[in-house]
Design a protein around this motif. Structure first.
Motif, PDB file in Angstrom:
ATOM      1  N   ALA A   1       1.163  -1.274   0.311  1.00  0.00           N
ATOM      2  CA  ALA A   1       0.209  -0.035  -0.087  1.00  0.00           C
ATOM      3  C   ALA A   1       1.015   1.044   0.096  1.00  0.00           C
ATOM      4  CB  ALA A   1      -0.657  -0.002   0.998  1.00  0.00           C
ATOM      5  N   GLN A   2       0.632   2.035  -0.257  1.00  0.00           N
ATOM      6  CA  GLN A   2       1.143   3.617  -0.614  1.00  0.00           C
ATOM      7  C   GLN A   2       0.110   4.696  -0.795  1.00  0.00           C
ATOM      8  OE1 GLN A   2       2.706   4.425  -3.995  1.00  0.00           O
ATOM      9  NE2 GLN A   2       3.863   5.653  -3.353  1.00  0.00           N
ATOM     10  N   GLY A   3       0.469   5.712  -0.118  1.00  0.00           N
ATOM     11  CA  GLY A   3      -1.054   7.055   0.497  1.00  0.00           C
ATOM     12  C   GLY A   3      -0.644   8.018   1.373  1.00  0.00           C
ATOM     13  N   TYR A   4      -1.606   9.110   1.354  1.00  0.00           N
ATOM     14  CA  TYR A   4      -1.468  10.069   3.175  1.00  0.00           C
ATOM     15  C   TYR A   4      -0.732   9.193   4.305  1.00  0.00           C
ATOM     16  CZ  TYR A   4      -1.305  13.393  -0.716  1.00  0.00           C
ATOM     17  OH  TYR A   4      -1.204  14.446  -2.431  1.00  0.00           O
ATOM     18  N   TYR A   5      -1.941   8.112   3.849  1.00  0.00           N
ATOM     19  CA  TYR A   5      -2.913   7.782   5.665  1.00  0.00           C
ATOM     20  C   TYR A   5      -0.811   6.825   6.026  1.00  0.00           C
ATOM     21  CZ  TYR A   5      -3.599   4.702   9.339  1.00  0.00           C
ATOM     22  OH  TYR A   5      -4.305   4.124  10.702  1.00  0.00           O
ATOM     23  N   LEU A   6      -0.095   6.736   4.940  1.00  0.00           N
ATOM     24  CA  LEU A   6       0.941   5.926   5.273  1.00  0.00           C
ATOM     25  C   LEU A   6       2.183   6.672   5.571  1.00  0.00           C
ATOM     26  CD1 LEU A   6       0.324   2.484   2.994  1.00  0.00           C
ATOM     27  CD2 LEU A   6       0.656   2.662   5.362  1.00  0.00           C
ATOM     28  N   GLY A   7       2.268   7.768   4.618  1.00  0.00           N
ATOM     29  CA  GLY A   7       3.155   8.765   4.076  1.00  0.00           C
ATOM     30  C   GLY A   7       2.836   9.471   2.860  1.00  0.00           C
ATOM     31  N   ARG A   8       3.082  10.846   3.574  1.00  0.00           N
ATOM     32  CA  ARG A   8       3.343  11.860   2.646  1.00  0.00           C
ATOM     33  C   ARG A   8       4.666  11.647   1.369  1.00  0.00           C
ATOM     34  NH1 ARG A   8      -1.093  15.524   2.048  1.00  0.00           N
ATOM     35  NH2 ARG A   8      -2.470  14.909   3.143  1.00  0.00           N
ATOM     36  N   PRO A   9       4.729  12.592   0.220  1.00  0.00           N
ATOM     37  CA  PRO A   9       6.159  12.015   0.307  1.00  0.00           C
ATOM     38  C   PRO A   9       6.943  13.544   0.916  1.00  0.00           C
ATOM     39  CG  PRO A   9       4.036  12.087  -2.336  1.00  0.00           C
ATOM     40  CD  PRO A   9       3.562  12.408  -0.331  1.00  0.00           C
TER      41      PRO A   9
END
Ligand code: C2E
Ligand code: CA
Ligand code: CA
Ligand code: CA
Length: 276
Positions: free
Chosen positions: A252-260
């Motif tokens: 998974a990738q996305g703001y919940y897991l971490g923003r750039p």
């Protein structure tokens, strides 16, 4: 009046059109001077394994802050660089930067890099890319290349050959933005991908819509049937994370897991239980 709110707005207010043209012309001008590429940086966004909860790749995302223009989003300048024939040069600068930074990270953390539509159709691009990786002092096994469907339109057989060379050298190949349109399924049939990234639009509704859940589940199964692992993009909530995990999605990738962000991403931890 109604027209002025829609697309026709630029036809009515000519000065608006002029502004748009001037911005474009200015953007072309600064992109044609490759000394300006030194102003670019890369941010990294974590791609997290849902089994181990740890960050396995960091996607490199281009950032450009120009003194005259201010911040220019990659969605705006990458297509212009492609049209100017400057993308190979520009992406080379970005890959060198990303690979250099990542060479000092833990060896089990890889970099995922966006290849452009045009460069992968160039004969010899794999050799050039592998040369860049080697001179950055990072093993090809730590690099994943993301390609979109449009990348193949130019020349499918060359693109296929070049990607195969990169795979043979140990790089992972990911199909980016799968499910966002175009001829996705035929690419899945004709090419071998290690990873498929499910477009962010597919994640958006899964908390509320049974149909959206069914579609995402079907696509995950389809990708697995071809031997590829799946990444769900744009995961923004814990609920979405739990749903995709239950569907058998791998990453998974996305703001919940971490923003750039600048620098090495967080390696993992308590995300499943403690939302930020
Ligand atoms: P992409 O490859 O699909 O990259 C993911 C985009 O989604 C990134 O936008 C990222 O910031 C954004 N994103 C990540 N998580 C979330 C989320 O939870 N919600 C939402 N709404 N968005 C999320 P960004 O950085 O603006 O990049 C846009 C596009 O520009 C990329 O789309 C990619 O196609 C292109 N791009 C960026 N960097 C490069 C590069 O170095 N080379 C090339 N060729 N293309 C690049
Ligand atoms: Ca991408
Ligand atoms: Ca994507
Ligand atoms: Ca995208």
């Amino acid at each position: 009046r109604a027209k002025a709110r829609g697309r026709g707005v630029w036809q009515i207010y000519d000065h608006g059109l002029l502004e748009l043209d001037q911005r474009r012309a200015g953007l072309e001008r600064i992109l044609l001077n490759r000394e300006n590429y030194g102003e670019m940086t890369v941010e990294f966004q974590p791609i997290v394994c849902l089994d181990t909860n740890s960050t396995v790749y960091a996607e490199a995302l281009a950032r450009w802050n120009n003194p005259g223009f201010g911040f220019i989003p990659p969605d705006e300048f990458i297509p212009v660089a492609e049209q100017l024939g400057a993308i190979t040069e520009l992406n080379g600068v970005l890959l060198r930067e990303a690979a250099n930074l990542a060479s000092s990270w833990p060896v089990d953390l890889g970099v995922s890099f966006n290849l452009s539509a045009l460069e992968i159709s160039e004969r010899g691009s794999s050799i050039r890319l592998l040369g860049l990786i080697e001179s950055a002092g990072i093993s090809p096994g730590r690099i994943q290349f993301e390609v979109t469907e449009t990348a193949f339109l130019a020349d499918l057989s060359t693109a296929k050959q070049e990607l195969e060379r990169l795979r043979e050298a140990g790089c992972m190949i990911a199909l980016d933005d799968f499910g966002s349109g175009h001829a996705s399924v035929s690419y899945l049939r004709d090419l071998v991908f290690d990873v498929v990234k499910l477009d962010g639009s597919l994640t958006a509704e899964i908390e509320y819509s049974d149909r959206s859940r069914q579609i995402l589940l079907g696509l995950i199964d389809l990708c697995h049937a071809t031997g590829a692992k799946c990444v769900a993009e744009h995961v923004e909530t814990l609920e979405q994370l739990m749903l995709i995990k239950a569907m058998g999605c791998d990453f998974a990738q996305g703001y919940y897991l971490g923003r750039p962000a600048l620098g090495m991403p967080d390696l993992g931890g308590q995300r499943m239980s403690s939302p930020r």
